[in-house]
Design a protein around this motif. Structure first.
Motif, PDB file in Angstrom:
ATOM      1  N   ASN A 147      19.636   0.595 -54.751  1.00 53.83           N
ATOM      2  CA  ASN A 147      20.871   0.988 -54.076  1.00 53.83           C
ATOM      3  C   ASN A 147      20.587   1.230 -52.596  1.00 53.83           C
ATOM      4  OD1 ASN A 147      23.088   1.542 -56.283  1.00 53.83           O
ATOM      5  ND2 ASN A 147      21.193   2.439 -57.081  1.00 53.83           N
ATOM      6  N   PHE A 148      21.120   0.365 -51.732  1.00 59.33           N
ATOM      7  CA  PHE A 148      21.067   0.622 -50.300  1.00 59.33           C
ATOM      8  C   PHE A 148      21.975  -0.362 -49.573  1.00 59.33           C
ATOM      9  CE2 PHE A 148      17.918  -2.735 -50.514  1.00 59.33           C
ATOM     10  CZ  PHE A 148      17.965  -3.379 -49.280  1.00 59.33           C
ATOM     11  N   GLU A 149      22.238  -0.067 -48.312  1.00 57.59           N
ATOM     12  CA  GLU A 149      23.094  -0.901 -47.479  1.00 57.59           C
ATOM     13  C   GLU A 149      22.333  -1.387 -46.252  1.00 57.59           C
ATOM     14  OE1 GLU A 149      27.445   1.167 -48.367  1.00 57.59           O
ATOM     15  OE2 GLU A 149      26.308   1.726 -46.556  1.00 57.59           O
ATOM     16  N   VAL A 150      22.678  -2.592 -45.834  1.00 55.98           N
ATOM     17  CA  VAL A 150      22.144  -3.147 -44.587  1.00 55.98           C
ATOM     18  C   VAL A 150      23.290  -3.204 -43.594  1.00 55.98           C
ATOM     19  CG1 VAL A 150      21.009  -5.104 -43.490  1.00 55.98           C
ATOM     20  CG2 VAL A 150      20.485  -4.549 -45.882  1.00 55.98           C
ATOM     21  N   LYS A 151      23.113  -2.511 -42.461  1.00 50.58           N
ATOM     22  CA  LYS A 151      24.166  -2.466 -41.441  1.00 50.58           C
ATOM     23  C   LYS A 151      24.036  -3.666 -40.490  1.00 50.58           C
ATOM     24  CE  LYS A 151      25.505   1.566 -42.975  1.00 50.58           C
ATOM     25  NZ  LYS A 151      25.263   2.795 -42.216  1.00 50.58           N
ATOM     26  N   ARG A 152      25.148  -4.107 -39.989  1.00 50.72           N
ATOM     27  CA  ARG A 152      25.143  -5.219 -39.045  1.00 50.72           C
ATOM     28  C   ARG A 152      24.368  -4.821 -37.786  1.00 50.72           C
ATOM     29  NH1 ARG A 152      28.046  -9.647 -39.341  1.00 50.72           N
ATOM     30  NH2 ARG A 152      29.337  -8.733 -40.984  1.00 50.72           N
ATOM     31  N   GLY A 153      23.364  -5.611 -37.434  1.00 42.86           N
ATOM     32  CA  GLY A 153      22.610  -5.354 -36.208  1.00 42.86           C
ATOM     33  C   GLY A 153      21.415  -4.430 -36.359  1.00 42.86           C
ATOM     34  N   GLU A 154      21.162  -3.885 -37.552  1.00 41.55           N
ATOM     35  CA  GLU A 154      20.013  -2.978 -37.694  1.00 41.55           C
ATOM     36  C   GLU A 154      18.744  -3.739 -38.070  1.00 41.55           C
ATOM     37  OE1 GLU A 154      19.427  -0.057 -40.759  1.00 41.55           O
ATOM     38  OE2 GLU A 154      20.725  -1.143 -42.162  1.00 41.55           O
ATOM     39  N   ARG A 155      17.620  -3.091 -37.810  1.00 40.37           N
ATOM     40  CA  ARG A 155      16.319  -3.639 -38.195  1.00 40.37           C
ATOM     41  C   ARG A 155      15.754  -2.756 -39.303  1.00 40.37           C
ATOM     42  NH1 ARG A 155      12.844  -3.127 -33.136  1.00 40.37           N
ATOM     43  NH2 ARG A 155      13.917  -1.114 -33.177  1.00 40.37           N
ATOM     44  N   MET A 156      15.602  -3.344 -40.478  1.00 42.53           N
ATOM     45  CA  MET A 156      15.098  -2.605 -41.631  1.00 42.53           C
ATOM     46  C   MET A 156      13.699  -3.093 -41.986  1.00 42.53           C
ATOM     47  SD  MET A 156      16.736  -2.214 -45.448  1.00 42.53           S
ATOM     48  CE  MET A 156      17.926  -1.003 -44.916  1.00 42.53           C
ATOM     49  N   LEU A 157      12.848  -2.160 -42.357  1.00 43.28           N
ATOM     50  CA  LEU A 157      11.477  -2.491 -42.753  1.00 43.28           C
ATOM     51  C   LEU A 157      11.280  -2.122 -44.216  1.00 43.28           C
ATOM     52  CD1 LEU A 157       8.695  -3.410 -41.506  1.00 43.28           C
ATOM     53  CD2 LEU A 157       8.154  -0.991 -41.337  1.00 43.28           C
ATOM     54  N   LEU A 158      10.733  -3.045 -45.002  1.00 44.96           N
ATOM     55  CA  LEU A 158      10.413  -2.783 -46.402  1.00 44.96           C
ATOM     56  C   LEU A 158       8.923  -2.517 -46.533  1.00 44.96           C
ATOM     57  CD1 LEU A 158      12.470  -5.583 -48.230  1.00 44.96           C
ATOM     58  CD2 LEU A 158      13.217  -3.293 -47.537  1.00 44.96           C
ATOM     59  N   LEU A 159       8.565  -1.360 -47.084  1.00 41.83           N
ATOM     60  CA  LEU A 159       7.175  -0.958 -47.267  1.00 41.83           C
ATOM     61  C   LEU A 159       6.889  -0.759 -48.751  1.00 41.83           C
ATOM     62  CD1 LEU A 159       6.967   1.736 -44.443  1.00 41.83           C
ATOM     63  CD2 LEU A 159       5.987  -0.562 -44.346  1.00 41.83           C
ATOM     64  N   GLY A 160       5.637  -0.906 -49.124  1.00 45.70           N
ATOM     65  CA  GLY A 160       5.242  -0.663 -50.514  1.00 45.70           C
ATOM     66  C   GLY A 160       4.014  -1.456 -50.874  1.00 45.70           C
ATOM     67  N   GLU A 161       3.382  -1.068 -51.971  1.00 43.29           N
ATOM     68  CA  GLU A 161       2.162  -1.737 -52.413  1.00 43.29           C
ATOM     69  C   GLU A 161       2.460  -3.141 -52.923  1.00 43.29           C
ATOM     70  OE1 GLU A 161       0.038   0.588 -55.260  1.00 43.29           O
ATOM     71  OE2 GLU A 161      -0.091   2.355 -53.980  1.00 43.29           O
ATOM     72  N   ASN A 162       1.406  -3.967 -52.969  1.00 49.01           N
ATOM     73  CA  ASN A 162       1.552  -5.316 -53.525  1.00 49.01           C
ATOM     74  C   ASN A 162       2.125  -5.259 -54.938  1.00 49.01           C
ATOM     75  OD1 ASN A 162      -1.569  -6.088 -51.993  1.00 49.01           O
ATOM     76  ND2 ASN A 162       0.424  -6.724 -51.268  1.00 49.01           N
TER      77      ASN A 162
ATOM     78  N   ALA B 294       4.426  -2.415 -37.349  1.00 47.60           N
ATOM     79  CA  ALA B 294       5.477  -1.979 -38.282  1.00 47.60           C
ATOM     80  C   ALA B 294       6.569  -1.160 -37.599  1.00 47.60           C
ATOM     81  CB  ALA B 294       4.851  -1.186 -39.425  1.00 47.60           C
ATOM     82  N   GLU B 295       6.182  -0.155 -36.813  1.00 48.78           N
ATOM     83  CA  GLU B 295       7.176   0.689 -36.145  1.00 48.78           C
ATOM     84  C   GLU B 295       8.012  -0.094 -35.149  1.00 48.78           C
ATOM     85  OE1 GLU B 295       6.126   4.600 -34.628  1.00 48.78           O
ATOM     86  OE2 GLU B 295       4.269   4.517 -35.784  1.00 48.78           O
ATOM     87  N   ALA B 296       7.400  -1.093 -34.509  1.00 48.51           N
ATOM     88  CA  ALA B 296       8.085  -1.853 -33.465  1.00 48.51           C
ATOM     89  C   ALA B 296       9.131  -2.801 -34.019  1.00 48.51           C
ATOM     90  CB  ALA B 296       7.067  -2.626 -32.637  1.00 48.51           C
ATOM     91  N   LEU B 297       9.191  -2.946 -35.346  1.00 44.21           N
ATOM     92  CA  LEU B 297      10.139  -3.871 -35.957  1.00 44.21           C
ATOM     93  C   LEU B 297      11.192  -3.159 -36.795  1.00 44.21           C
ATOM     94  CD1 LEU B 297       7.687  -6.722 -37.045  1.00 44.21           C
ATOM     95  CD2 LEU B 297       9.460  -6.880 -35.300  1.00 44.21           C
ATOM     96  N   CYS B 298      11.336  -1.854 -36.604  1.00 41.91           N
ATOM     97  CA  CYS B 298      12.305  -1.168 -37.469  1.00 41.91           C
ATOM     98  C   CYS B 298      13.079  -0.065 -36.774  1.00 41.91           C
ATOM     99  CB  CYS B 298      11.619  -0.611 -38.706  1.00 41.91           C
ATOM    100  SG  CYS B 298      10.918   1.032 -38.518  1.00 41.91           S
ATOM    101  N   ASP B 299      14.332   0.076 -37.211  1.00 39.82           N
ATOM    102  CA  ASP B 299      15.131   1.265 -36.929  1.00 39.82           C
ATOM    103  C   ASP B 299      15.106   2.166 -38.153  1.00 39.82           C
ATOM    104  OD1 ASP B 299      16.176   0.189 -34.398  1.00 39.82           O
ATOM    105  OD2 ASP B 299      17.299  -1.197 -35.684  1.00 39.82           O
ATOM    106  N   ARG B 300      15.070   1.525 -39.331  1.00 38.90           N
ATOM    107  CA  ARG B 300      15.091   2.259 -40.601  1.00 38.90           C
ATOM    108  C   ARG B 300      14.094   1.611 -41.552  1.00 38.90           C
ATOM    109  NH1 ARG B 300      19.028   2.345 -45.163  1.00 38.90           N
ATOM    110  NH2 ARG B 300      20.135   0.646 -44.139  1.00 38.90           N
ATOM    111  N   ALA B 301      13.387   2.433 -42.294  1.00 42.15           N
ATOM    112  CA  ALA B 301      12.393   1.933 -43.244  1.00 42.15           C
ATOM    113  C   ALA B 301      12.706   2.449 -44.634  1.00 42.15           C
ATOM    114  CB  ALA B 301      10.992   2.369 -42.831  1.00 42.15           C
ATOM    115  N   VAL B 302      12.381   1.636 -45.651  1.00 43.27           N
ATOM    116  CA  VAL B 302      12.479   2.090 -47.039  1.00 43.27           C
ATOM    117  C   VAL B 302      11.158   1.787 -47.733  1.00 43.27           C
ATOM    118  CG1 VAL B 302      14.985   1.760 -47.168  1.00 43.27           C
ATOM    119  CG2 VAL B 302      13.473  -0.094 -47.881  1.00 43.27           C
ATOM    120  N   ILE B 303      10.756   2.679 -48.601  1.00 42.78           N
ATOM    121  CA  ILE B 303       9.540   2.495 -49.391  1.00 42.78           C
ATOM    122  C   ILE B 303       9.943   2.146 -50.817  1.00 42.78           C
ATOM    123  CG2 ILE B 303       7.458   3.580 -50.309  1.00 42.78           C
ATOM    124  CD1 ILE B 303       7.394   5.348 -47.836  1.00 42.78           C
TER     125      ILE B 303
END
Length: 476
Positions: free
Chosen positions: A269-284, A440-449
């Motif tokens: 459950n999550f939303e992607v906003k128009r114009g935002e940069r989201m980063l997906l993090l997590g183990e392989n 990683a930080e330079a490519l995101c406004d919001r991150a999710v793990i």
């Protein structure tokens, strides 16, 4: 005793005017782990292909000088003879995996080396434990990082005393990288020789004994490891002026995805906003790539739904040509999406004009490669071409799966800057997967793990710092 030695080696690929290597020399003893570094396209993978016999047995060209493996010249030797001494792990995992089940893939090399059934089974069990793989997993359902661990396990299982690895950490998370590097160090202590090509120097430098650097066709030994590391591993600053609002582009509602009997995503459950940069993090293997592919419409959710606010006309549907004009995805493996006969044609294919294609090529430092076939390039160059080709289409949503792999530090800094400039110019939304803490930080406004197929945390840049710091604390 010397394991690998190059003496005044020069090499020019067939059809190319410039030599990749010119009177290059290096020497590695058994019991050592060596790093071979340098800018993308400088010849690192060429050196590994020479050591393994891929050049000139498979890849032709003009070769001179001496190449010694286990003190014996391999010039004129067949690959079958060389591979009994040196095992190689290539950059492209998909190009090496030929079986459908993990244990069959690992057993393949052992059987070719005429290991007994008992020894083969023992090798499978040992390498699966070491690389955290389930022997019964289906190879086509593995994540990029799991595939990387698999091809490494298959090479380690055949027990050659010289191990050559090309970007083995490319798609690995911090823990997976630590497992691999510790395993390689153990092998070196028991008498193996290990040669690694890697751009993520912060991940590999603590484990290596010797550092070589390729510059302008020559191989030099680096004396001050710490100075070299500091010059190549600073955190990249965020140059974006990102300013996104509340307009929702994609909405995941209790979304799940199963591959056979394996549940990869559950209740996302999550939303992607128009114009935002989201980063997906997590183990392989946690589900990041599956989530990205599901967002792109390449996977159909097996439960829940995804609402989109990208295509608005009734005749435009998700999965149509117009959809993939508006939604651009860059795969982990660039070979899956490069299909035109030249770099220029690849980038011009989706661009609004040839002039804009040339502008994008210049931005991504690809102009000098315009006439080259994309599949003749280094893996780092292929990655830049695939990103540039998708970006040239100016998608509203840009999905990037490990875009930073194969980039030297300067190239990585430039790539991040370019992506952020394009984001600001076009107002597109970006969803990025990366294990590289430098960018990683330079490519995101919001991150999710993501953990075990669900989103466990979300936040801003501070979450990115916490994620990598926690990984460090677990290991050290």
């Amino acid at each position: 005793m010397t394991a690998v030695e190059l003496k005044n080696v020069s090499f020019r690929y067939e059809g190319c005017k410039k030599k990749v290597l010119e009177n290059a020399s290096m020497k590695l003893e058994y019991g050592s782990v060596a790093l071979l570094s340098g800018y993308s396209g400088e010849g690192k993978s060429t050196v590994l292909s020479l050591i393994s016999g891929i050049i000139p047995n498979v890849t032709p060209g003009e070769l001179s000088g001496e190449i010694l493996i286990d003190t014996e010249s391999i010039i004129g030797c067949k690959m079958g003879d060389i591979c009994h001494k040196a095992g190689i792990v290539l950059q492209n995992a998909d190009a090496q995996i030929i079986h459908q089940i993990v244990e069959d893939e690992i057993a393949f090399g052992c059987e070719n080396f005429a290991f007994s059934k008992e020894k083969t089974r023992d090798c499978i069990d040992q390498t699966c434990r070491k690389m955290r793989l389930d022997p019964g997993w289906k190879t086509r359902t593995l994540s990029g990082g799991q595939k990387q661990r698999l091809i490494t396990a298959a090479t380690l299982a055949t027990q050659q005393k010289i191990i050559v690895l090309d970007e083995p950490l490319a798609n690995l998370d911090k823990i997976g990288a630590d497992i691999l590097m510790n395993s390689l160090c153990e092998l070196a202590r028991s008498g193996y020789a290990v040669v690694i090509v890697e751009h993520r120097l912060d991940m590999v430098m603590p484990y290596v004994d010797i550092v070589f650097c390729i510059r302008e066709g020559k191989i030099e030994r680096v004396s001050d490891h710490m100075e070299y590391l500091c010059s190549q591993s600073c955190t990249i600053s965020d140059n974006s002026q990102s300013d996104y609002g509340d307009s929702v582009m994609l909405s995941f509602e209790n979304t799940g995805f199963c591959a056979g009997d394996r549940e990869i995503l559950r209740s996302i459950n999550f939303e992607v906003k128009r114009g935002e940069r989201m980063l997906l993090l997590g183990e392989n293997g946690c589900g990041k790539t599956t989530l990205l592919r599901t967002a792109a419409g390449l996977n159909k959710p097996t439960r829940g739904k995804i609402r989109q606010n990208i295509l608005r006309a009734p005749w435009q549907r998700k999965g149509s040509r117009k959809w993939f004009k508006a939604v651009g995805i860059v795969y982990q493996n660039p070979n899956f999406q490069l299909f035109m006969p030249s770099v220029f044609e690849e980038i011009a294919f989706g661009a609004q004009s040839e002039e804009y294609a040339r502008e994008i090529m210049k931005m991504f430092s690809l102009s000098h490669l315009a006439g080259r076939h994309p599949h003749s390039l280094s893996e780092g160059q292929k990655r830049r071409v695939s990103i540039a080709a998708v970006a040239a289409g100016e998608p509203e949503l840009l999905l990037l799966d490990e875009p930073c792999v194969g980039q030297d530090y300067d190239g990585l800094s430039e790539l991040v800057c370019n992506l952020n400039e394009l984001h600001d110019k076009t107002g597109c939304a970006m969803i990025t997967i990366t294990h590289d803490r430098r960018c990683a930080e330079a490519l995101c406004d919001r991150a999710v793990i993501i953990e075990n197929g669900v989103i466990s945390k979300s936040g801003g840049k501070e979450l990115v710092r916490d994620y990598f710091n926690i990984a460090d604390s677990i290991l050290y």
